[in-house]
Design a protein around this motif. Structure first.
Motif, short mmCIF file in Angstrom:
data_model
loop_
_atom_site.label_atom_id
_atom_site.label_comp_id
_atom_site.label_asym_id
_atom_site.label_seq_id
_atom_site.Cartn_x
_atom_site.Cartn_y
_atom_site.Cartn_z
N GLY A 150 0.84 -1.20 0.00
CA GLY A 150 0.00 0.00 0.00
C GLY A 150 0.87 1.25 0.00
N ASN A 151 0.40 2.33 0.64
CA ASN A 151 1.17 3.57 0.74
C ASN A 151 1.76 4.04 -0.59
OD1 ASN A 151 0.79 3.87 3.50
ND2 ASN A 151 2.59 2.67 4.00
N SER A 152 1.04 3.81 -1.68
CA SER A 152 1.67 4.08 -2.97
C SER A 152 1.90 5.58 -3.20
CB SER A 152 0.86 3.46 -4.11
OG SER A 152 -0.48 3.82 -3.98
N GLU A 153 1.00 6.42 -2.67
CA GLU A 153 1.24 7.87 -2.83
C GLU A 153 2.53 8.27 -2.14
OE1 GLU A 153 -1.92 7.15 -1.54
OE2 GLU A 153 -3.32 7.82 -3.10
N ALA A 154 2.73 7.74 -0.94
CA ALA A 154 3.94 8.07 -0.19
C ALA A 154 5.17 7.62 -0.96
CB ALA A 154 3.89 7.43 1.18
N LYS A 155 5.08 6.42 -1.53
CA LYS A 155 6.24 5.92 -2.28
C LYS A 155 6.50 6.79 -3.51
CE LYS A 155 5.00 1.25 -1.47
NZ LYS A 155 4.82 -0.06 -2.06
N ASP A 156 5.45 7.14 -4.23
CA ASP A 156 5.61 8.01 -5.41
C ASP A 156 6.26 9.32 -5.01
OD1 ASP A 156 4.41 6.16 -6.94
OD2 ASP A 156 2.47 7.19 -7.12
N ASN A 157 5.83 9.80 -3.86
CA ASN A 157 6.29 11.08 -3.35
C ASN A 157 7.77 11.10 -3.02
OD1 ASN A 157 5.70 13.71 -2.47
ND2 ASN A 157 3.73 12.97 -1.72
N MET A 158 8.36 9.93 -2.87
CA MET A 158 9.76 9.88 -2.48
C MET A 158 10.66 9.35 -3.59
SD MET A 158 9.57 9.03 1.55
CE MET A 158 9.04 7.36 1.46
N GLN A 159 10.05 9.06 -4.74
CA GLN A 159 10.80 8.47 -5.84
C GLN A 159 11.98 9.36 -6.26
OE1 GLN A 159 9.59 5.38 -6.51
NE2 GLN A 159 11.57 5.14 -7.50
N ASP A 160 11.74 10.67 -6.38
CA ASP A 160 12.81 11.57 -6.84
C ASP A 160 13.97 11.62 -5.85
OD1 ASP A 160 11.15 12.81 -5.05
OD2 ASP A 160 11.39 14.81 -5.89
N ILE A 161 13.64 11.41 -4.56
CA ILE A 161 14.70 11.44 -3.54
C ILE A 161 15.66 10.27 -3.74
CG2 ILE A 161 15.13 11.45 -1.05
CD1 ILE A 161 13.12 13.45 -1.03
N ILE A 162 15.07 9.12 -4.10
CA ILE A 162 15.91 7.95 -4.35
C ILE A 162 16.84 8.23 -5.52
CG2 ILE A 162 15.88 5.55 -5.12
CD1 ILE A 162 13.15 5.29 -3.79
N GLU A 163 16.26 8.75 -6.61
CA GLU A 163 17.07 9.05 -7.80
C GLU A 163 18.18 10.02 -7.43
OE1 GLU A 163 16.47 7.40 -10.49
OE2 GLU A 163 14.64 6.53 -9.63
N PHE A 164 17.82 11.01 -6.61
CA PHE A 164 18.80 12.02 -6.22
C PHE A 164 19.95 11.41 -5.43
CE2 PHE A 164 20.30 14.68 -2.71
CZ PHE A 164 20.94 15.69 -3.42
N LEU A 165 19.61 10.58 -4.46
CA LEU A 165 20.67 9.99 -3.62
C LEU A 165 21.56 9.05 -4.43
CD1 LEU A 165 18.65 9.30 -0.35
CD2 LEU A 165 20.52 10.94 -0.63
N LYS A 166 20.97 8.43 -5.45
CA LYS A 166 21.75 7.52 -6.28
C LYS A 166 22.68 8.28 -7.21
CE LYS A 166 18.86 3.38 -6.85
NZ LYS A 166 17.74 2.93 -7.71
N ASP A 167 22.19 9.40 -7.74
CA ASP A 167 22.98 10.13 -8.73
C ASP A 167 22.75 11.63 -8.58
OD1 ASP A 167 24.35 11.00 -10.89
OD2 ASP A 167 23.09 10.04 -12.41
N PRO A 168 23.32 12.23 -7.54
CA PRO A 168 23.04 13.63 -7.24
C PRO A 168 23.48 14.58 -8.37
CG PRO A 168 24.66 12.70 -5.69
CD PRO A 168 24.17 11.58 -6.54
N ASP A 169 24.55 14.20 -9.09
CA ASP A 169 25.07 15.12 -10.11
C ASP A 169 24.04 15.43 -11.18
OD1 ASP A 169 27.40 15.35 -8.82
OD2 ASP A 169 28.41 13.73 -9.94
N ARG A 170 23.28 14.41 -11.55
CA ARG A 170 22.26 14.58 -12.57
C ARG A 170 21.30 15.71 -12.17
NH1 ARG A 170 18.63 9.79 -13.08
NH2 ARG A 170 16.87 11.06 -13.75
N PHE A 171 20.96 15.74 -10.90
CA PHE A 171 20.02 16.76 -10.42
C PHE A 171 20.68 18.12 -10.33
CE2 PHE A 171 17.83 12.96 -9.53
CZ PHE A 171 16.50 13.27 -9.37
N LYS A 172 21.96 18.11 -9.91
CA LYS A 172 22.65 19.39 -9.75
C LYS A 172 22.85 20.10 -11.07
CE LYS A 172 24.60 18.06 -5.54
NZ LYS A 172 25.49 17.03 -5.09
N LYS A 173 23.11 19.33 -12.11
CA LYS A 173 23.30 19.91 -13.45
C LYS A 173 22.07 20.72 -13.86
CE LYS A 173 26.33 16.66 -15.57
NZ LYS A 173 26.09 15.29 -16.03
N PHE A 174 20.93 20.29 -13.41
CA PHE A 174 19.70 20.99 -13.78
C PHE A 174 19.27 22.00 -12.72
CE2 PHE A 174 17.98 19.03 -17.62
CZ PHE A 174 18.84 17.94 -17.75
N GLY A 175 20.13 22.17 -11.72
CA GLY A 175 19.82 23.14 -10.67
C GLY A 175 18.60 22.80 -9.84
#
Ligand code: ADP
Ligand code: ZN
Length: 493
Positions: A70-95
């Motif tokens: 369950g808790n799928s909204e909560a999981k969706d809500n944190m998806q970008d955080i996972i991506e960020f922690l895995k590959d922060p540079d990708r996010f930083k490049k886009f500010g």
């Protein structure tokens, strides 16, 4: 909304105030044990870090989002955080600015800790867990220095998730009556200082959990701090089904067990409750040397989770007390079934170790909103027990067994007036919890008026259906427990 599934009675129907206090101690003792057990489960011994007593650490978290049902909204809500922690540079490049803090809020046992841990597991981050209560200290500067230590530790372990359970213990509203001391304020300030001081390349995210978002200090939830708020609510039917599946994965279930059916019977249970049901059911099966978990085991486990274990020694319960309980429960059941058209999976007059003399399990169905009429009828259901007692035994012989019912009925009436803007006298108002008090004469008289009016209607309704009250109560006296099928049979015609 505030509605719970079960209408539970205080232990002895003749309970005096002292008795009541004794029983509330027993009840809170049991709940205390469960809470401690849950916390232990959240941080198994192997995961505790050796270097500090105020937080626990783990590097390779093996919990994944798939372990959180369950808790799928909560999981969706944190998806970008996972991506960020895995590959922060990708996010930083886009500010892109990633939140420094996330607040998970919702009732206890709904999987907030589990979600935070799964976030670390998915992102391959360290998981550093602590609780707000670890920072509440009366000694000068101790809380603040523990916060500093916590962040120093996290900086050595990046990427990292810092999890602070019960954040309200330190992050409660400042200045409001009696909530936080100046020591707590210093601790909270230190937390804010640490978070404000995060540099862009520090891959640390603070996840905090609380039952009540509205109790938190504004400074804490401001932009740039805990600015993402994720609600983790009680599971709906589908989520309950999924959670039951997760917790029966490694258990031998009998073929007759239909988990969807169980999910339907367990409205308002949290993930922790459901996990408890499967666990207790397994223990019952083992005790009986059964090769598998049957419906009967699960049934007993549900009873245990909602009302407590059946009491073995019932010698101190008189026939009269049993009779009063039977009519009382029958009163609840009649209103729930006939007036509210609710499902009533079980009515019991078996006393429990948690101090219930009996209970009526009501399954109100899943609904987003309730009309004023439905809420009033719900209150009627709560008053049904007392009303039945009065009708059968007379006004002089009503008992304190209805105390919990009355408390909840009062709360519901008060909510209707002060939150939903449904009272004629007060009109369209909705107040914060802290602004509401029954010391206020107008609120008190409005609440009383609503309760009195509904109580009269409830008396009338039960009087009209007195023959049905009789059959249900008699059946309870002979069988102690009746299920929905029996009830439906008794109530036709
Ligand atoms: P909270 O932090 O919200 O009080 P927890 O995360 O500590 O709740 O949940 C306690 C236990 O209940 C978990 O360890 C897990 O066994 C079970 N649980 C709660 N929610 C879920 C869920 N959504 N899916 C699977 N198990 C759950
Ligand atoms: Zn009752």
């Amino acid at each position: 909304m505030e509605h719970k599934v079960i209408i539970k009675e205080s232990s002895s129907v003749y309970s005096t105030i002292l008795n009541f206090i004794l029983f509330s101690i027993i009840i809170s003792f049991v709940i205390g044990l469960i809470a401690r057990y849950r916390k232990k489960e959240a941080f198994p011994a192997g995961m505790r870090g050796a270097n500090s007593e105020h937080f626990s650490e783990s590097k390779d978290v093996n919990v994944k989002f798939s372990d959180v049902a369950g808790n799928s909204e909560a999981k969706d809500n944190m998806q970008d955080i996972i991506e960020f922690l895995k590959d922060p540079d990708r996010f930083k490049k886009f500010g892109v600015k990633i939140p420094k803090g996330i607040i998970l809020y919702g009732p206890p046992g709904t999987g907030k800790t589990l979600l935070a841990k799964a976030l670390a597991g998915e992102a391959g981050a360290s998981f550093i867990a602590t609780s707000g209560s670890n920072f509440v200290e009366k000694y000068v500067g101790v809380g603040a220095s523990r916060i500093r230590k916590l962040f120093t530790e996290a900086r050595k372990k990046t990427p990292a998730i810092i999890f602070i359970d019960e954040i309200d213990a330190v992050g409660g509203k400042r200045g409001s009556e009696g909530t936080s001391t100046s020591e707590d304020a210093k601790t909270l300030n230190q937390l804010l200082v640490e978070m404000d001081g995060f540099k862009d390349d520090e891959n640390i995210i603070v996840v905090a959990a609380t039952n009540r978002l509205d109790m938190l200090d504004d400074a804490l939830i401001r932009a740039g701090r805990f600015d993402r708020h994720v609600m983790v609510g009680l599971p709906d039917l589908n989520a309950r089904h999924e959670i039951l599946k997760v917790h029966s994965k490694n258990k031998p279930l009998s073929k007759e067990v239909d988990l969807l059916q169980i999910a339907k019977q367990t409205v308002y249970m949290s993930g922790a409750d459901l996990s408890g049901v499967m666990n207790e059911a397994a223990i019952y099966a083992i005790k009986e040397n059964s090769t598998e978990i049957t419906l009967r085991h699960i049934d007993r486990a549900i009873n245990k989770i909602v009302a407590g274990d059946e009491k073995k020694d019932r010698s101190n319960i008189s026939d009269l007390e049993k009779k009063i309980t039977a009519y009382h429960e029958a009163g609840h059941a009649i209103i729930a079934k006939l007036l509210n058209k609710e499902s009533v999976p079980k009515v019991s007059i078996i006393p429990t170790t948690k101090g219930a003399a009996g209970y009526t399990l009501i399954n109100p169905g899943e609904k987003m909103f309730q009309t004023k009429e439905e809420i009033l009828n719900k209150i009627s259901g709560l008053l049904g027990g007392r009303a039945a007692e009065e009708i059968i035994f007379g006004k002089q012989n009503i008992t304190g067994g209805a105390s919990n019912d009355l408390q909840r009925a009062t709360k519901m009436a008060l909510t209707l007036i002060t939150k939903y803007g449904m009272s004629e006298k007060l009109g369209l108002v909705s107040f914060d919890d802290r602004e509401i008090s029954l010391q206020n004469e107008l609120l008190l008289s409005e609440t009383k008026q609503i309760l009195d009016k509904i109580y009269k209607k409830t008396l009338d309704y039960i009087l009209v259906n007195k023959d049905k009250l009789e059959v249900v109560a008699q059946r309870l006296l002979s069988y102690e427990i009746i299920d929905e099928n029996d009830l439906d049979m008794l109530l036709v015609g």
